[in-house]
Each structure stands twice: as structure tokens, then as C-alpha cells.
Design a protein around this motif. Sequence first.
Motif, PDB file in Angstrom:
ATOM      1  N   SER A 179       2.713 -14.494  64.043  1.00 23.70           N
ATOM      2  CA  SER A 179       2.387 -13.149  63.183  1.00 23.70           C
ATOM      3  C   SER A 179       1.582 -12.161  64.161  1.00 23.70           C
ATOM      4  O   SER A 179       0.623 -12.954  64.879  1.00 23.70           O
ATOM      5  N   ARG A 180       2.006 -11.134  64.009  1.00 24.18           N
ATOM      6  CA  ARG A 180       1.327 -10.009  64.971  1.00 24.18           C
ATOM      7  C   ARG A 180       0.754  -9.011  63.968  1.00 24.18           C
ATOM      8  O   ARG A 180       1.432  -8.454  63.118  1.00 24.18           O
ATOM      9  N   LEU A 181      -0.316  -8.373  64.391  1.00 20.34           N
ATOM     10  CA  LEU A 181      -0.973  -7.237  63.692  1.00 20.34           C
ATOM     11  C   LEU A 181      -0.109  -5.998  64.400  1.00 20.34           C
ATOM     12  O   LEU A 181       0.501  -5.857  65.530  1.00 20.34           O
ATOM     13  N   LEU A 182       0.032  -4.949  63.350  1.00 21.58           N
ATOM     14  CA  LEU A 182       0.542  -3.625  63.945  1.00 21.58           C
ATOM     15  C   LEU A 182      -0.375  -2.769  64.160  1.00 21.58           C
ATOM     16  O   LEU A 182      -1.642  -2.881  63.895  1.00 21.58           O
ATOM     17  N   LYS A 183      -0.024  -1.703  64.839  1.00 20.05           N
ATOM     18  CA  LYS A 183      -0.981  -0.461  65.069  1.00 20.05           C
ATOM     19  C   LYS A 183      -2.104  -0.410  64.055  1.00 20.05           C
ATOM     20  O   LYS A 183      -1.695  -0.115  62.953  1.00 20.05           O
ATOM     21  N   ILE A 184      -3.275  -0.391  64.418  1.00 21.30           N
ATOM     22  CA  ILE A 184      -4.305   0.072  63.555  1.00 21.30           C
ATOM     23  C   ILE A 184      -4.658   1.444  63.427  1.00 21.30           C
ATOM     24  O   ILE A 184      -4.879   1.830  64.456  1.00 21.30           O
ATOM     25  N   PHE A 185      -4.655   2.166  62.161  1.00 17.33           N
ATOM     26  CA  PHE A 185      -4.974   3.415  61.865  1.00 17.33           C
ATOM     27  C   PHE A 185      -6.397   3.646  61.220  1.00 17.33           C
ATOM     28  O   PHE A 185      -6.574   2.947  60.172  1.00 17.33           O
ATOM     29  N   LEU A 186      -7.382   4.061  61.475  1.00 20.08           N
ATOM     30  CA  LEU A 186      -8.384   4.086  61.152  1.00 20.08           C
ATOM     31  C   LEU A 186      -8.602   4.724  59.551  1.00 20.08           C
ATOM     32  O   LEU A 186      -7.922   5.719  59.557  1.00 20.08           O
ATOM     33  N   GLY A 187      -9.165   3.897  58.774  1.00 21.08           N
ATOM     34  CA  GLY A 187      -9.044   4.777  57.477  1.00 21.08           C
ATOM     35  C   GLY A 187      -7.986   3.899  56.613  1.00 21.08           C
ATOM     36  O   GLY A 187      -7.756   4.195  55.297  1.00 21.08           O
ATOM     37  N   LEU A 188      -7.024   3.343  57.327  1.00 23.85           N
ATOM     38  CA  LEU A 188      -5.746   2.785  56.469  1.00 23.85           C
ATOM     39  C   LEU A 188      -5.898   1.210  56.557  1.00 23.85           C
ATOM     40  O   LEU A 188      -6.531   0.615  57.081  1.00 23.85           O
ATOM     41  N   GLU A 189      -5.038   0.756  55.376  1.00 28.63           N
ATOM     42  CA  GLU A 189      -5.038  -0.699  55.562  1.00 28.63           C
ATOM     43  C   GLU A 189      -4.353  -1.339  56.731  1.00 28.63           C
ATOM     44  O   GLU A 189      -3.644  -0.699  57.451  1.00 28.63           O
ATOM     45  N   ILE A 190      -4.999  -2.586  57.086  1.00 31.96           N
ATOM     46  CA  ILE A 190      -4.389  -3.104  58.377  1.00 31.96           C
ATOM     47  C   ILE A 190      -3.102  -3.770  57.912  1.00 31.96           C
ATOM     48  O   ILE A 190      -2.746  -4.520  57.054  1.00 31.96           O
ATOM     49  N   ARG A 191      -2.103  -3.578  58.875  1.00 31.54           N
ATOM     50  CA  ARG A 191      -0.677  -4.066  58.554  1.00 31.54           C
ATOM     51  C   ARG A 191      -0.485  -5.057  59.757  1.00 31.54           C
ATOM     52  O   ARG A 191      -0.776  -4.920  60.611  1.00 31.54           O
ATOM     53  N   ALA A 192       0.459  -5.982  59.180  1.00 31.24           N
ATOM     54  CA  ALA A 192       1.173  -6.921  60.097  1.00 31.24           C
ATOM     55  C   ALA A 192       2.556  -7.257  59.966  1.00 31.24           C
ATOM     56  O   ALA A 192       3.115  -7.130  58.783  1.00 31.24           O
ATOM     57  N   ILE A 193       3.096  -8.339  60.881  1.00 33.36           N
ATOM     58  CA  ILE A 193       4.407  -8.683  60.392  1.00 33.36           C
ATOM     59  C   ILE A 193       4.340 -10.399  60.697  1.00 33.36           C
ATOM     60  O   ILE A 193       3.621 -10.787  61.683  1.00 33.36           O
ATOM     61  N   ALA A 194       4.958 -11.111  59.619  1.00 38.25           N
ATOM     62  CA  ALA A 194       5.110 -12.307  59.659  1.00 38.25           C
ATOM     63  C   ALA A 194       6.342 -12.819  60.033  1.00 38.25           C
ATOM     64  O   ALA A 194       7.372 -12.457  59.389  1.00 38.25           O
ATOM     65  N   ILE A 195       6.631 -13.707  61.191  1.00 34.27           N
ATOM     66  CA  ILE A 195       7.972 -14.019  61.625  1.00 34.27           C
ATOM     67  C   ILE A 195       8.147 -15.465  61.451  1.00 34.27           C
ATOM     68  O   ILE A 195       7.376 -16.250  62.276  1.00 34.27           O
ATOM     69  N   ALA A 196       8.981 -16.130  60.980  1.00 34.17           N
ATOM     70  CA  ALA A 196       9.570 -17.411  61.147  1.00 34.17           C
ATOM     71  C   ALA A 196      11.021 -17.637  61.690  1.00 34.17           C
ATOM     72  O   ALA A 196      11.886 -16.817  60.995  1.00 34.17           O
ATOM     73  N   VAL A 197      11.293 -18.242  62.908  1.00 34.30           N
ATOM     74  CA  VAL A 197      12.519 -18.553  62.968  1.00 34.30           C
ATOM     75  C   VAL A 197      12.990 -19.852  62.562  1.00 34.30           C
ATOM     76  O   VAL A 197      12.418 -20.697  62.603  1.00 34.30           O
ATOM     77  N   VAL A 198      14.051 -19.741  61.584  1.00 30.18           N
ATOM     78  CA  VAL A 198      14.295 -20.903  60.943  1.00 30.18           C
ATOM     79  C   VAL A 198      16.018 -21.372  61.111  1.00 30.18           C
ATOM     80  O   VAL A 198      16.700 -20.563  61.641  1.00 30.18           O
ATOM     81  N   GLU A 199      16.363 -22.637  61.132  1.00 32.55           N
ATOM     82  CA  GLU A 199      17.686 -22.935  61.147  1.00 32.55           C
ATOM     83  C   GLU A 199      18.167 -23.709  59.767  1.00 32.55           C
ATOM     84  O   GLU A 199      17.362 -24.339  59.394  1.00 32.55           O
ATOM     85  N   VAL A 200      19.285 -23.238  59.255  1.00 31.64           N
ATOM     86  CA  VAL A 200      19.928 -23.455  58.100  1.00 31.64           C
ATOM     87  C   VAL A 200      21.417 -23.790  58.194  1.00 31.64           C
ATOM     88  O   VAL A 200      21.985 -23.091  58.788  1.00 31.64           O
ATOM     89  N   GLU A 201      21.537 -24.869  58.040  1.00 36.03           N
ATOM     90  CA  GLU A 201      23.044 -25.391  58.371  1.00 36.03           C
ATOM     91  C   GLU A 201      23.667 -25.326  59.883  1.00 36.03           C
ATOM     92  O   GLU A 201      24.728 -24.926  59.815  1.00 36.03           O
ATOM     93  N   GLY A 202      22.588 -25.419  60.515  1.00 36.53           N
ATOM     94  CA  GLY A 202      22.848 -25.191  61.814  1.00 36.53           C
ATOM     95  C   GLY A 202      22.810 -23.740  62.516  1.00 36.53           C
ATOM     96  O   GLY A 202      22.972 -23.539  63.551  1.00 36.53           O
ATOM     97  N   ALA A 203      22.606 -23.033  61.589  1.00 37.13           N
ATOM     98  CA  ALA A 203      22.604 -21.289  61.773  1.00 37.13           C
ATOM     99  C   ALA A 203      21.278 -21.080  62.233  1.00 37.13           C
ATOM    100  O   ALA A 203      20.263 -21.588  61.211  1.00 37.13           O
ATOM    101  N   ARG A 204      20.885 -20.246  63.186  1.00 41.73           N
ATOM    102  CA  ARG A 204      19.579 -19.591  63.224  1.00 41.73           C
ATOM    103  C   ARG A 204      19.281 -18.125  62.684  1.00 41.73           C
ATOM    104  O   ARG A 204      20.044 -17.356  62.995  1.00 41.73           O
ATOM    105  N   PHE A 205      18.200 -18.188  62.208  1.00 45.06           N
ATOM    106  CA  PHE A 205      17.828 -16.869  61.731  1.00 45.06           C
ATOM    107  C   PHE A 205      16.286 -16.563  62.128  1.00 45.06           C
ATOM    108  O   PHE A 205      15.451 -17.282  61.720  1.00 45.06           O
ATOM    109  N   ALA A 206      15.919 -15.114  62.571  1.00 51.08           N
ATOM    110  CA  ALA A 206      14.554 -14.854  62.606  1.00 51.08           C
ATOM    111  C   ALA A 206      14.335 -13.819  61.481  1.00 51.08           C
ATOM    112  O   ALA A 206      14.998 -12.809  61.078  1.00 51.08           O
ATOM    113  N   VAL A 207      13.413 -14.506  60.659  1.00 50.81           N
ATOM    114  CA  VAL A 207      13.023 -13.854  59.348  1.00 50.81           C
ATOM    115  C   VAL A 207      11.772 -13.140  59.239  1.00 50.81           C
ATOM    116  O   VAL A 207      10.589 -13.871  59.695  1.00 50.81           O
TER     117      VAL A 207
END
Length: 230
Positions: free
Chosen positions: A82-110
Amino acid sequence: MTITVGTYNVRGMKDDVAALIRVLSAMRADVVCVQEAPRFLGWRRDRMRLAEAAGLRVAAGLRLGSVAVFVAPGVRVLHTESRLLKIFLGLEIRAIAIAVVEVEGARFAVGSIHLDLDEAARLRHATEAVAMIEQVAARFDAAIVLAGDINEQDDKTTWRYIAARLSDCYPRAPKGNGMTFTARSPGKRIDAIFAAQGLQVAWCGGVEADPADLVAATDHLPVVARLVRG
């Protein structure tokens, strides 16, 4: 190989939590991208309890940014960050949460995102989020799925930016009318699932849940997509 991915803004669990749990369960998703996940005192506990009550578990997410990724029991989690995105003064702090998963042998970065109401910040965060998830996906040879509350509609700049790099799933195989906000009177499609161009979209759209629960659970409607990787 197929995966069902959902996205849902849960508004900090400020509404009818029992209804929220029932809607999350009705999504029947392998992976759920959550926005406005609890972020105040006891946030880890609250996220865990919400996920577990819906038959899921928490895979990724910071407190700041209020985004998270939940996964179903049968989903193998290979990597999270999980990573913070650029912080803008006066605005909400934003981020991205990422999980790399495997389902039925296939990989997905969500990845789960919640973009800003400010147009300039929204576009900057979208460019950062797309670059970050591309880097993670490349490391694991995973297909990208990026989902969340975009806070604008599909004719605007940020949406078009994301859709030029990843495919907007709903127009490819629509299920329902696609509107997600407000839950009580849906007239805008501001929540979406975007996927790598190589993924096939079996369907994408609303969730078959009790209409009363959808209204009571939060102010957004969830979106779910069934994706196929060859």
C-alpha cells in the motif's frame, strides 16, 4: 481462468453495518476493492470484523487513504503493498492498496483507489496509481485490475486517462444500468472496474442484493466484474 472482482465504497461503516455485510456477501467476489474503509481508532479491528463477517479477509490497506483489498478464503495472496499518493495541502490523503493474487493458477494484480474531488489532484493520483500497479504487475507477471471510486464520470479527463491504459469493464459487457451514486437515487456512474486489455469481461455491473440493503448499507452501489484470463 476466471476471477470475480468487486469494488465498494463503504462510507466508513457509518450506516447499517448488517446491511453492508449482506451486500458484501451477495457480491460473491474473489477480491473486493474497498474505499472509505474504517480509518479511526480501532480501524484494523473494524476492517477485519467487516471482512470476516462477509466471509472474506483483509489482504492490503493503510489507515491513511482509507482504501483496502479484501479476498475470499480460496484466493492465494502472493504479495501486498500500500502506498500513499502525492499529498496536496488542504485535500484528503489518498492511497492505493494492491494485492497480487492467484486464482485457478492465474495471477492478478488488483488495486483499490479512491480519487479526489479536486480535478487536478484526481488526475495526478490516477497517473501515479496506474504507474504503481503496472510496476507491481510486471514483477509478478500478473494481469492488472484497478477498481474504485473515481469521483467523476466516463466523459471526464481522469476517467479517459485510465480507460486509455486499462479497459473500462462495464461498457464491454454491461449488467444493469451501471449507475452507482447515490445508492438511494442512482444517477451517476462514478465507481468502476478497469482491467488489462488482454482480460475478457464476461459481465460487469450491479449486484443482486436486497434493494433495501443496497440503500441502507452506504451511499454508493457496488460494482462486480467477472474476468477471464486465457
